[in-house]
Enzyme design. Sequence first.
Site, PDB file in Angstrom:
ATOM      1  N   GLN A   1       0.987  -1.159   0.041  1.00 45.07           N
ATOM      2  CA  GLN A   1       0.020  -0.068  -0.145  1.00 45.07           C
ATOM      3  C   GLN A   1       0.767   1.206   0.055  1.00 45.07           C
ATOM      4  OE1 GLN A   1      -3.328  -0.252  -0.117  1.00 45.07           O
ATOM      5  NE2 GLN A   1      -3.600   2.233  -0.446  1.00 45.07           N
TER       6      GLN A   1
ATOM      7  N   ALA B   1      -5.768   5.248  -0.007  1.00 47.98           N
ATOM      8  CA  ALA B   1      -5.573   5.089   1.391  1.00 47.98           C
ATOM      9  C   ALA B   1      -3.963   5.180   1.548  1.00 47.98           C
ATOM     10  CB  ALA B   1      -6.034   3.994   1.974  1.00 47.98           C
TER      11      ALA B   1
ATOM     12  N   SER C   1      -5.439   1.259   4.679  1.00 48.74           N
ATOM     13  CA  SER C   1      -6.197   0.676   3.813  1.00 48.74           C
ATOM     14  C   SER C   1      -7.140  -0.608   4.275  1.00 48.74           C
ATOM     15  CB  SER C   1      -5.657   0.142   2.472  1.00 48.74           C
ATOM     16  OG  SER C   1      -6.053  -0.588   1.623  1.00 48.74           O
TER      17      SER C   1
ATOM     18  N   HIS D   1      -7.633  -2.821   2.468  1.00 46.86           N
ATOM     19  CA  HIS D   1      -7.203  -4.270   1.834  1.00 46.86           C
ATOM     20  C   HIS D   1      -6.114  -4.790   2.793  1.00 46.86           C
ATOM     21  CE1 HIS D   1      -9.092  -3.554  -2.088  1.00 46.86           C
ATOM     22  NE2 HIS D   1      -9.167  -2.339  -1.968  1.00 46.86           N
TER      23      HIS D   1
ATOM     24  N   ASP E   1     -11.542  -5.356  -4.383  1.00 49.59           N
ATOM     25  CA  ASP E   1     -11.881  -4.311  -5.647  1.00 49.59           C
ATOM     26  C   ASP E   1     -12.334  -5.393  -6.972  1.00 49.59           C
ATOM     27  OD1 ASP E   1     -11.151  -2.055  -4.272  1.00 49.59           O
ATOM     28  OD2 ASP E   1      -9.229  -1.971  -5.256  1.00 49.59           O
TER      29      ASP E   1
ATOM     30  N   GLU F   1     -16.664   4.708  -4.987  1.00 45.15           N
ATOM     31  CA  GLU F   1     -15.911   3.584  -5.395  1.00 45.15           C
ATOM     32  C   GLU F   1     -16.903   2.378  -5.657  1.00 45.15           C
ATOM     33  OE1 GLU F   1     -12.445   2.481  -3.438  1.00 45.15           O
ATOM     34  OE2 GLU F   1     -11.178   4.460  -3.574  1.00 45.15           O
TER      35      GLU F   1
ATOM     36  N   HIS G   1     -15.310  -1.301  -4.760  1.00 45.90           N
ATOM     37  CA  HIS G   1     -14.746  -1.656  -3.570  1.00 45.90           C
ATOM     38  C   HIS G   1     -15.570  -2.237  -2.550  1.00 45.90           C
ATOM     39  CE1 HIS G   1     -11.681  -1.130  -0.123  1.00 45.90           C
ATOM     40  NE2 HIS G   1     -12.685  -1.371   0.716  1.00 45.90           N
TER      41      HIS G   1
HETATM   42 ZN   LIG Z   1     -10.224  -0.912  -2.822  1.00 40.94          ZN
END
Ligand SMILES: [Zn+2]
Length: 353
Positions: free
Chosen positions: A241, A262, A267, A269, A276, A320, A323
Amino acid sequence: MKKLVLICFVCLIAGGGFIFLFNRHQKSKILAQYSEEARPSIKATKIKDYNKTLDVMASSSSYNKDHIDSYLEIEYVSQPDFPNKVETLLNKNYKPEEINKIFASLSETNVTKLLNKDYLDLNNFYQISNFDVDLYDEYIAYQKEKNLDWDKAVTYVNLHLNHNFYENIETVENPDDLLVLVNKFHALPADYEPDDLVNVGQYSYKMRKVAAESLEQLMAAAALENMNLIPFSTYRSYDYQKGLYEYYLQTDDVSVVDTYSARPGHSEHQTGLACDIRSSVLNDNLTDHDYQWMLDNSYKYGFIVRYPKGGSEITGYVEEPWHIRYIGVEHATKVHDLGITYDEYYDLYLKKS
Ligand SMILES: [Zn+2]
């Protein structure tokens, strides 16, 4: 005539005596209902009934006979240290009806916090479940500045939105919790990596096991409706990230990058619970139809669209569609039904106070 007066006089004396004895009997009957520790104090009053609050107060070292009238108006609640709380609040000039509302609507933690503060006018806050006494001044200032409804002002301040993004950052204490809140104010430890990452189906993308399995179900359900949904970014480490965020900074100003990427540690993630997703190899965005399907159906598989339209003020990210975040079916359904961001949901229903 004289005789009659005499009889009446005798009757009066006898009647008076009877009433006197009756009252004494009543008084001792009432007194007997009070606990033994309370009786000496109660005896010195003109109390005609049993009252639980008075009983508890008179049995405690907090008892103040000047407050008897107030005690009688305060409903007893079973709460640790009740007498001290009542007496402290009365001494801070809270009225009995306010004290009743305080006990009825504030958490024990909030009541305890209140004992260490000067008098606060709580009228705007009794009905707000996520109200935190410690943030009172911030609520007042933020509500005045933004002219928001009080419940919104409370939630927004709780979410630190009265500060700039990436200020007042807290490190999350529960990174492994499936419900962990990660945003611009809540960071994961840099070394956090989930220990149950698995591949999503035949893809090499990894997510935490329960999220990966649920995503496969979601993709299978979409396939039945002729949609080809595929993951294109799932778990990302802190370092990955960091590289990504710095890469974006080469082309965009930090204020712009922050709206779509982010900072490391912030994040979702990194939790292994976010994905995503796209609907064709050539398109990073879901088509409108597929996005609508995602909004309407992803909760059935435990996912929410994490950065929805209209949520930027709270999330700090542009919309988004692609996401999604796993939080389990129960909570995803509630977030979907309430139509609020996960940040708000977390503060309202999940945060432990
Ligand atoms: Zn994302």
